[in-house]
Design an enzyme around this catalytic site. Structure first.
Site, PDB file in Angstrom:
ATOM      1  N   ASP A 246      40.180   8.448  30.753  1.00 38.05           N
ATOM      2  CA  ASP A 246      39.463   8.627  29.667  1.00 38.05           C
ATOM      3  C   ASP A 246      40.468   8.502  28.206  1.00 38.05           C
ATOM      4  OD1 ASP A 246      36.158   9.477  30.201  1.00 38.05           O
ATOM      5  OD2 ASP A 246      37.859  10.151  31.764  1.00 38.05           O
ATOM      6  N   LYS A 257      38.860  12.690  34.836  1.00 42.19           N
ATOM      7  CA  LYS A 257      38.331  13.735  35.585  1.00 42.19           C
ATOM      8  C   LYS A 257      38.865  14.969  36.003  1.00 42.19           C
ATOM      9  CE  LYS A 257      34.741  13.499  35.068  1.00 42.19           C
ATOM     10  NZ  LYS A 257      34.011  14.061  34.032  1.00 42.19           N
TER      11      LYS A 257
END
Length: 359
Positions: A246, A257
């Site tokens: 991300d 994650k």
């Protein structure tokens, strides 16, 4: 008889120009039900991003670009400065939906540049330019994932066992995915991969999404609990790990994650290469190290109640529920981008990638 559609036949993110709506698959309902949401208001789009109805860094960027275009459509004024002010209000609102995935702010900033560079043009023309830019961002996402797949495939061989964590697949992008792109491309070429999917607590993106889309595409997939990764690695069943991300810091630290850093530590111990698949839009050159990446904290109910028929923890128990963790660059074998493969030292190789992509 009409053949039932596969999950792969749906677009993860789309712009409906007739309804003037952002159309997404509601990923909170998968795999049990495929439900399309037609989102027209900024509140609806904000909630969809925040509640993970649409998720995955590239897909969030695609959705944000479409969302801010739809917001611009609704601004009724003939004054450029007033238009810009209200555009920036909508931009700040959407940007507040999730803090960690850099694609969100990246896409919104890119859309803002369209407005700034078009000063002096009629506002109707600026709105059309925003429409075209949103479509372009999504189209680029497809190309980016395809190139990541090509580069990633050079890192593995036929018959390899691959492990992935969370969902960095088609459901997280416009098409192909990032970490799954080499898997899909290899499958098309007959590589015969066997893929292990971590379930990915507490949102179960690996169980609900990755195993679903890969199996629907005909890949050989085995679902495992997160705490089983060490066992399958020790058994010699995994030859490479592919994960998405991300946000990547300038030194190569990568936020993904929660649980990803643990997988990287295991891979390092067992001598298994650990690859991060990162579109250049996720590389945050303004953040020197992973220590500067803000980690989103999620509601405790995701751990204690979500997916359970009955509550599975005592009432009042304290819960720590970070959505992401940061994998240290020393644990990453390579970072796969659409402009090539970066290796240590990342502060040098990522700058070379930056030059290639013109950022």
């Amino acid at each position: 008889m009409t053949e039932e559609k596969s999950i792969m036949d749906y677009e993860t993110v789309a712009l409906d120009d007739t309804e003037h709506a952002l159309v997404i698959i509601d990923q909170t309902k998968l795999p049990g039900r495929t439900e399309l949401l037609h989102l027209k208001t900024q509140k609806e789009i904000w909630v969809a991003i925040n509640t993970l109805a649409v998720r995955g860094a590239p897909a969030i960027g695609d959705a944000a670009a479409i969302g801010i275009y739809l917001a611009a459509r609704e601004i009724e004024t003939d004054d450029y400065e007033e238009f810009l002010r209200r555009f920036r209000e909508a931009k700040a609102y959407l940007d507040s939906s999730r803090p960690t995935a850099v694609n969100l702010s990246w896409a919104l900033n890119r859309m803002e540049q369209v407005v700034l560079q078009a000063k002096g043009k009629p506002l109707a023309e600026i709105k059309q330019m925003l429409h075209d830019e949103a479509v372009k961002i999504k189209d680029e996402d497809i190309w980016i994932c395809s190139k990541i797949g090509e580069y990633g495939l050079t890192l593995v061989k036929k018959g390899d066992g691959l492990l992935t964590h969370c969902n960095a697949g088609q459901l997280a992008t416009a098409k192909y995915g990032t970490a799954t792109a080499p898997m899909y491309l290899g499958h098309q070429k007959g590589y015969g991969f066997h893929v292990f999917c971590d379930e990915t607590r507490p949102q179960l993106q690996g169980a609900r999404l990755t195993s679903y889309e890969l199996s629907a595409s005909g890949l050989d997939v085995t679902l495992i609990c997160d705490n089983m990764a060490s066992s399958v690695m020790k058994n010699g069943w995994v030859q490479a790990v592919f994960v998405g991300c991300d946000r990547v810091a300038a030194n190569g630290d990568a936020a993904n994650k929660i649980g990803t850093s643990g997988v990287a530590i295991l891979a390092k111990y067992y001598g298994i290469p650990f690859y991060v698949c990162a579109p250049t839009s996720t590389i945050d050159f303004a953040t020197p190290t992973g220590a500067g990446i803000k980690i989103e904290q999620r509601p405790p109910e995701e751990v204690t109640e979500m997916w359970y028929k009955e509550r599975m923890a005592p009432k009042g128990i304290k819960v720590y529920n970070p959505a992401f963790d940061v994998t240290d660059h020393s644990l990453i074998t390579a970072i796969v981008t659409e402009y090539g493969i970066a290796r240590a030292p990342y502060d040098v190789s990522l700058q070379e990638i930056r030059r290639k992509c013109g950022r």
